[in-house]
Design a protein around this motif. Structure first.
Motif, PDB file in Angstrom:
ATOM      1  N   THR A 177      -7.133 -26.559  16.434  1.00 22.01           N
ATOM      2  CA  THR A 177      -7.883 -27.107  17.411  1.00 22.01           C
ATOM      3  C   THR A 177      -7.408 -27.757  18.298  1.00 22.01           C
ATOM      4  OG1 THR A 177      -8.992 -27.775  15.028  1.00 22.01           O
ATOM      5  CG2 THR A 177      -9.594 -28.834  17.073  1.00 22.01           C
ATOM      6  N   VAL A 178      -6.250 -28.276  18.277  1.00 22.65           N
ATOM      7  CA  VAL A 178      -5.434 -29.040  19.440  1.00 22.65           C
ATOM      8  C   VAL A 178      -5.409 -27.682  20.508  1.00 22.65           C
ATOM      9  CG1 VAL A 178      -3.503 -29.905  20.131  1.00 22.65           C
ATOM     10  CG2 VAL A 178      -4.398 -30.733  18.185  1.00 22.65           C
ATOM     11  N   GLU A 179      -4.883 -26.660  20.214  1.00 21.12           N
ATOM     12  CA  GLU A 179      -4.481 -25.485  21.020  1.00 21.12           C
ATOM     13  C   GLU A 179      -5.596 -24.787  21.667  1.00 21.12           C
ATOM     14  OE1 GLU A 179      -1.693 -23.189  18.612  1.00 21.12           O
ATOM     15  OE2 GLU A 179      -0.417 -24.629  19.015  1.00 21.12           O
ATOM     16  N   THR A 180      -6.980 -24.733  20.922  1.00 19.92           N
ATOM     17  CA  THR A 180      -7.939 -24.148  21.525  1.00 19.92           C
ATOM     18  C   THR A 180      -9.534 -24.596  21.842  1.00 19.92           C
ATOM     19  OG1 THR A 180      -8.581 -23.304  19.209  1.00 19.92           O
ATOM     20  CG2 THR A 180      -6.806 -21.762  20.246  1.00 19.92           C
ATOM     21  N   SER A 181      -9.666 -25.746  21.214  1.00 22.46           N
ATOM     22  CA  SER A 181     -10.942 -26.235  21.330  1.00 22.46           C
ATOM     23  C   SER A 181     -10.921 -26.902  22.661  1.00 22.46           C
ATOM     24  CB  SER A 181     -11.196 -27.488  20.039  1.00 22.46           C
ATOM     25  OG  SER A 181     -12.463 -27.751  20.222  1.00 22.46           O
ATOM     26  N   ALA A 182     -12.177 -26.314  23.397  1.00 29.17           N
ATOM     27  CA  ALA A 182     -12.502 -27.003  24.647  1.00 29.17           C
ATOM     28  C   ALA A 182     -13.068 -28.469  24.651  1.00 29.17           C
ATOM     29  CB  ALA A 182     -13.684 -26.174  25.029  1.00 29.17           C
ATOM     30  N   PHE A 183     -13.276 -28.919  23.286  1.00 27.40           N
ATOM     31  CA  PHE A 183     -13.886 -30.157  22.988  1.00 27.40           C
ATOM     32  C   PHE A 183     -12.908 -31.292  22.461  1.00 27.40           C
ATOM     33  CE2 PHE A 183     -17.670 -28.004  20.930  1.00 27.40           C
ATOM     34  CZ  PHE A 183     -18.104 -27.791  21.943  1.00 27.40           C
ATOM     35  N   TYR A 184     -11.463 -30.646  22.612  1.00 28.15           N
ATOM     36  CA  TYR A 184     -10.428 -31.482  21.982  1.00 28.15           C
ATOM     37  C   TYR A 184     -10.102 -32.957  22.780  1.00 28.15           C
ATOM     38  CZ  TYR A 184      -6.624 -33.254  19.206  1.00 28.15           C
ATOM     39  OH  TYR A 184      -5.794 -34.077  18.608  1.00 28.15           O
ATOM     40  N   PRO A 185      -9.762 -32.680  24.248  1.00 28.12           N
ATOM     41  CA  PRO A 185      -9.683 -33.889  24.920  1.00 28.12           C
ATOM     42  C   PRO A 185     -10.699 -34.911  25.022  1.00 28.12           C
ATOM     43  CG  PRO A 185      -9.549 -31.726  26.505  1.00 28.12           C
ATOM     44  CD  PRO A 185     -10.046 -31.327  24.937  1.00 28.12           C
ATOM     45  N   ALA A 186     -12.031 -34.547  24.623  1.00 25.74           N
ATOM     46  CA  ALA A 186     -13.196 -35.453  24.698  1.00 25.74           C
ATOM     47  C   ALA A 186     -12.817 -36.014  23.218  1.00 25.74           C
ATOM     48  CB  ALA A 186     -14.680 -34.764  24.669  1.00 25.74           C
ATOM     49  N   TRP A 187     -12.502 -35.488  22.284  1.00 25.76           N
ATOM     50  CA  TRP A 187     -12.336 -36.022  20.878  1.00 25.76           C
ATOM     51  C   TRP A 187     -11.264 -37.107  20.944  1.00 25.76           C
ATOM     52  CZ3 TRP A 187     -12.934 -37.473  16.131  1.00 25.76           C
ATOM     53  CH2 TRP A 187     -11.860 -37.927  15.391  1.00 25.76           C
ATOM     54  N   VAL A 188     -10.222 -36.863  21.558  1.00 20.57           N
ATOM     55  CA  VAL A 188      -9.082 -37.920  21.539  1.00 20.57           C
ATOM     56  C   VAL A 188      -9.468 -39.051  22.344  1.00 20.57           C
ATOM     57  CG1 VAL A 188      -6.684 -38.369  22.345  1.00 20.57           C
ATOM     58  CG2 VAL A 188      -7.187 -36.215  21.593  1.00 20.57           C
ATOM     59  N   GLU A 189     -10.182 -39.029  23.328  1.00 20.87           N
ATOM     60  CA  GLU A 189     -10.668 -39.959  24.194  1.00 20.87           C
ATOM     61  C   GLU A 189     -11.738 -40.894  23.283  1.00 20.87           C
ATOM     62  OE1 GLU A 189     -12.105 -38.694  27.874  1.00 20.87           O
ATOM     63  OE2 GLU A 189     -13.262 -40.429  28.288  1.00 20.87           O
ATOM     64  N   SER A 190     -12.785 -40.182  22.706  1.00 21.09           N
ATOM     65  CA  SER A 190     -13.675 -40.701  21.910  1.00 21.09           C
ATOM     66  C   SER A 190     -13.198 -41.391  20.743  1.00 21.09           C
ATOM     67  CB  SER A 190     -14.755 -39.798  21.406  1.00 21.09           C
ATOM     68  OG  SER A 190     -15.317 -39.898  20.547  1.00 21.09           O
ATOM     69  N   ALA A 191     -12.286 -40.974  20.027  1.00 18.99           N
ATOM     70  CA  ALA A 191     -11.584 -41.369  18.772  1.00 18.99           C
ATOM     71  C   ALA A 191     -11.062 -42.863  19.073  1.00 18.99           C
ATOM     72  CB  ALA A 191     -10.601 -40.576  18.087  1.00 18.99           C
ATOM     73  N   GLU A 192     -10.378 -42.915  20.348  1.00 14.97           N
ATOM     74  CA  GLU A 192      -9.603 -44.417  20.750  1.00 14.97           C
ATOM     75  C   GLU A 192     -10.912 -45.138  20.884  1.00 14.97           C
ATOM     76  OE1 GLU A 192      -6.722 -44.577  20.234  1.00 14.97           O
ATOM     77  OE2 GLU A 192      -5.424 -42.857  20.946  1.00 14.97           O
ATOM     78  N   LYS A 193     -11.891 -44.968  21.567  1.00 21.77           N
ATOM     79  CA  LYS A 193     -12.968 -45.793  21.785  1.00 21.77           C
ATOM     80  C   LYS A 193     -13.576 -46.305  20.346  1.00 21.77           C
ATOM     81  CE  LYS A 193     -14.387 -44.351  26.344  1.00 21.77           C
ATOM     82  NZ  LYS A 193     -15.067 -43.264  26.976  1.00 21.77           N
TER      83      LYS A 193
END
Ligand code: 2P0
Length: 326
Positions: free
Chosen positions: A199-215
């Motif tokens: 998921t980390v290496e290939t998902s286009a959504f991954y950066p948004a996941w990290v940002e949203s999880a922190e919120k």
């Protein structure tokens, strides 16, 4: 001098999920996470030093384990041997008290209990917080099983292992519980470790996941402090679904869902529409976990019994942190 340690650790379910490492050797996560420790599922582990033995031995539920399983924990125990400057081999006897029907992974309670037992066997003076950084290197989610109740796992900074540890969150008087809807208890096809890397290496959504999880983490901590169960449930459900969404964006796509998982999710939405607060979260498998208030759990279970078998429905209250049993 004591040469053994016996500890009990409970498993935990993340309300804000951990899904991805920034450092695979040190098990440092991409984002901080937050969980609830459960009392119904736990592991008891005894570690005994065997200074004259040539290799570690590992018994799980009374059965001697093979080379592969033993090597995995031997590498982990090396962390304690190094810390204690004591190269003794050990005997590990571990009992998982996780109903097989629950289909819950036990690596969190297993590595937490093993950490505590190693600390005691090797006579190490380690605070619970520092011990959580050891548990982390067996399995990320084990970090959070050192404490009871709501627990945060702070992602820490850079490649600094000691900064990525568990923090207990004071949640006295919380009427909170979890109901597991066991959909399929067979072994999963894709391990969390491989699934999160893909998921980390290939998902286009991954950066948004990290940002949203922190919120989500900031928001859920506020809701816990405010004793706002509905808000905690809403954030939990949304965060879990976002984690599964980012997995669907991986190449090839990852889905742990089965048709009965969807059915369980819909049933919980229906029960909620009837005015009973209950919220779904799912991990790296098809089983559905329902966050609810303890005072409602039997009512929810009764409604679910129309669609699921009694042994598919397992309830748990809030568990405590690691305990030395002697
Ligand atoms: C969690 N899971 O926060 C997330 C949500 C599954 C989904 O932690 O590679 O067994 O040993 O660190 O901890 C399961 O992954 O993975 C997990 P490793 P782990 O609970």
């Amino acid at each position: 001098m004591e040469n053994s340690g016996l500890c009990r650790a409970h498993t935990n379910i993340a309300l804000i999920k951990y899904w991805g490492k920034r450092d695979e050797n040190l098990f440092l996560p991409m984002n901080s996470s937050l969980s609830l420790t459960l009392d119904a599922f736990y592991t008891d582990t005894k570690v005994t030093l065997e200074p004259t033995a040539e290799a570690d031995t590992f018994y799980l539920n009374g059965v001697l384990q093979g080379e592969k399983e033993t090597q995995k924990i031997a590498n982990f125990i090396d962390l304690f041997r190094h810390e204690a400057n004591n190269n003794s081999r050990v005997k590990v006897e571990s009992y998982n008290h996780v109903p097989t029907a629950a289909g819950l992974a036990s690596s969190a309670s297993a590595f937490a209990a093993l950490s505590g037992a190693c600390r005691d066997a090797f006579n190490l003076e380690l605070s619970t917080e520092v011990l959580s950084t050891f548990a982390r290197r067996g399995s990320g989610s084990a970090t959070r099983s050192l404490y009871g109740g709501f627990v945060e796992w702070n992602k820490g900074i850079d490649h600094d292992s000691l900064s990525s540890h568990a923090i207990p969150i004071d949640a006295a008087d919380w009427d909170v519980a979890m109901l597991v809807i066991a959909v399929n208890t067979g072994e999963k096809k894709l391990s969390s470790r491989v699934g999160m890397k893909q998921t980390v290496e290939t998902s286009a959504f991954y950066p948004a996941w990290v940002e949203s999880a922190e919120k989500d983490l900031i928001a859920i901590k506020d809701a816990i402090q405010a004793q706002d169960f509905i808000r905690v449930g809403e954030i939990t459900e949304a965060n879990g679904m976002k984690m599964h969404g980012t997995m669907l964006g991986a190449i090839p796509p990852i889905s742990y869902w089965e048709p009965e998982s969807v059915k369980a999710f819909q049933k919980i939405q229906e029960i909620r529409a009837q005015g009973i607060p209950c919220y779904v979260t799912m991990d790296a498998g098809p089983n559905v976990k329902v966050l609810c208030q303890g005072s409602n759990i039997e009512k929810i279970k009764k409604i679910l019994l129309k669609d699921f078998k009694p042994d598919q429905l397992i309830t748990s209250g809030v568990g405590s942190g690691i305990q030395s049993l002697k």
